[in-house]
Design a protein around this motif. Structure first.
Motif, mmCIF file in Angstrom:
data_model
loop_
_atom_site.group_PDB
_atom_site.id
_atom_site.type_symbol
_atom_site.label_atom_id
_atom_site.label_comp_id
_atom_site.label_asym_id
_atom_site.label_seq_id
_atom_site.Cartn_x
_atom_site.Cartn_y
_atom_site.Cartn_z
ATOM 1 N N GLY A 214 34.744 45.852 40.111
ATOM 2 C CA GLY A 214 34.297 44.587 40.692
ATOM 3 C C GLY A 214 35.287 43.466 40.451
ATOM 4 O O GLY A 214 35.575 42.664 41.353
ATOM 5 N N LEU A 215 35.837 43.397 39.234
ATOM 6 C CA LEU A 215 36.837 42.367 38.929
ATOM 7 C C LEU A 215 38.108 42.577 39.745
ATOM 8 O O LEU A 215 38.717 41.615 40.229
ATOM 9 N N ALA A 216 38.510 43.831 39.881
ATOM 10 C CA ALA A 216 39.713 44.123 40.670
ATOM 11 C C ALA A 216 39.509 43.714 42.131
ATOM 12 O O ALA A 216 40.407 43.138 42.763
ATOM 13 N N GLU A 217 38.326 43.999 42.666
ATOM 14 C CA GLU A 217 38.042 43.646 44.062
ATOM 15 C C GLU A 217 38.058 42.134 44.259
ATOM 16 O O GLU A 217 38.592 41.626 45.251
ATOM 17 N N LEU A 218 37.492 41.401 43.286
ATOM 18 C CA LEU A 218 37.490 39.943 43.382
ATOM 19 C C LEU A 218 38.913 39.382 43.298
ATOM 20 O O LEU A 218 39.256 38.429 43.999
ATOM 21 N N GLN A 219 39.748 39.976 42.440
ATOM 22 C CA GLN A 219 41.112 39.482 42.309
ATOM 23 C C GLN A 219 41.920 39.730 43.571
ATOM 24 O O GLN A 219 42.747 38.909 43.970
ATOM 25 N N VAL A 220 41.662 40.859 44.228
ATOM 26 C CA VAL A 220 42.332 41.140 45.498
ATOM 27 C C VAL A 220 41.809 40.211 46.592
ATOM 28 O O VAL A 220 42.572 39.728 47.436
ATOM 29 N N ARG A 221 40.511 39.951 46.559
ATOM 30 C CA ARG A 221 39.911 39.078 47.572
ATOM 31 C C ARG A 221 40.414 37.646 47.438
ATOM 32 O O ARG A 221 40.666 36.968 48.433
ATOM 33 N N TRP A 222 40.570 37.172 46.193
ATOM 34 C CA TRP A 222 41.053 35.813 45.953
ATOM 35 C C TRP A 222 42.263 35.869 45.012
ATOM 36 O O TRP A 222 42.161 35.543 43.826
ATOM 37 N N PRO A 223 43.415 36.291 45.519
ATOM 38 C CA PRO A 223 44.594 36.467 44.650
ATOM 39 C C PRO A 223 45.105 35.172 44.041
ATOM 40 O O PRO A 223 45.829 35.209 43.046
ATOM 41 N N ASN A 224 44.746 34.027 44.611
ATOM 42 C CA ASN A 224 45.229 32.751 44.082
ATOM 43 C C ASN A 224 44.358 32.195 42.962
ATOM 44 O O ASN A 224 44.618 31.100 42.468
#
Length: 326
Positions: free
Chosen positions: A227-237
């Motif tokens: 879940g954290l990885a998906e969020l980081q990819v979704r909002w890379p900034n």
């Protein structure tokens, strides 16, 4: 739009120690005196001059076609449209209290950093940073060890924020590991990051080690990690930063907000100095160079004879560039 070019001419002033004039295609034309035609071995000092100093009939030394010329904060990224010596940067900085400008390339960039001062005990050299704390933050950081003042205020997103000219320029969302997991599972974290993404800069700080994610007992660790990885990819900034302890998370929050405040203030000052608007772009954003595999696939689709593996001939890359520009 016509051709976007960086033009280098000889300085007609015989008494100047800077023998060249460089003209950038921004804000109607930015002109600098400088020592060389490209920052090959060292950063080049640039002295800004008015557009009127550009000669009516310049003695041109070189015309460099550009893929892009774009302001990023307190610097201008210049990307040449050629095979070698493509990337350089005009940086606006300070030295001994004076405004200075340097022209640097990747090999020389350490010699001139955009509006970064010598590190001190104070974050970004700010004597008294004002940090806004959201009124809904229950166990707020006190920042007792830092030179800051705090103000309680309802924030549109995040728990801590800084402003420049009355506008929020950066915010930090604070989470304990338990709160992180809970908000991730129930979906609230996704909405929180979506709101943070509307700000110029934002981050999520976690008061725990990342390794503790894999020691969770009430939820599958892989679910949280994915879940954290998906969020980081979704909002890379929006970086998700694990800071081991609450004290370190507080310190990181202070340093991040101070750096963001310094950057935003420097960016505003640079815009005022060079007269470039918010986008500051000429020629559009720079496109990354294609991979060999991409050019190979393009060549085959266009009937060019290329090997199945290994390097491609330079003329194949040139054919791709010609087709791309055309």
């Amino acid at each position: 739009m016509g051709a976007v070019e960086l033009v280098i001419a000889k300085n007609p002033d015989p008494d100047s120690t800077l023998p060249y004039l460089v003209r950038l295609p921004m804000a109607g034309g930015l002109v600098f005196r400088t020592k060389g035609t490209w920052p090959r071995t060292t950063a080049l000092y640039c002295h800004p001059v008015s557009l009127q100093e550009w000669p009516a009939e310049p003695e041109i030394v070189e015309i460099v076609p550009l893929r892009s010329c774009e302001r990023r904060g307190a610097a201008i990224d210049v990307v040449a449209d050629r095979g070698r010596e493509q990337r350089s940067q005009i940086v606006f900085t300070k030295a001994r209290g004076r405004d200075m400008v340097f022209w640097q390339a990747p090999r020389t960039r350490r010699q001139a950093r955009p509006d970064v001062q010598v590190p001190t005990a104070r974050a970004a050299g700010i004597r008294n940073l004002e940090i806004l704390i959201d009124t809904r933050e229950r166990y707020a950081y006190q920042f007792g060890a830092q030179q800051v003042s705090t103000t309680k205020r309802t924030l549109p997103s995040g728990d801590y924020a800084v402003t420049v000219d009355g506008s929020v320029v950066a915010a930090v969302e604070r989470k304990s590991l338990e709160d992180l997991v809970s908000s991730l599972i129930n979906g609230k974290l996704r909405f929180a990051l979506g709101e943070l993404s509307l700000l110029p800069r934002a981050a999520l700080v976690v008061e725990e080690r990342y390794s503790k994610v894999f020691a969770l007992g009430h939820v599958r660790p892989a679910v949280v990690a994915d879940g954290l990885a998906e969020l980081q990819v979704r909002w890379p900034n929006i970086p998700i930063v694990f800071c081991e302890t609450r004290k370190l998370a507080e310190e990181w929050t202070y340093r991040y907000l101070a750096a963001a405040h310094h950057w935003a203030a420097a960016e505003a000052a640079t815009v005022a100095r060079i007269g470039v608007g918010e986008s500051g772009a000429v020629g559009g954003p720079a496109r990354p160079d294609p991979s060999t595999a991409e050019v190979r696939a393009w060549a085959r689709s266009n009937g060019l004879d290329v090997p199945a593996g290994g390097r491609l001939r330079p003329e194949v890359f040139q054919a791709w560039r010609d087709a791309d520009l055309g």
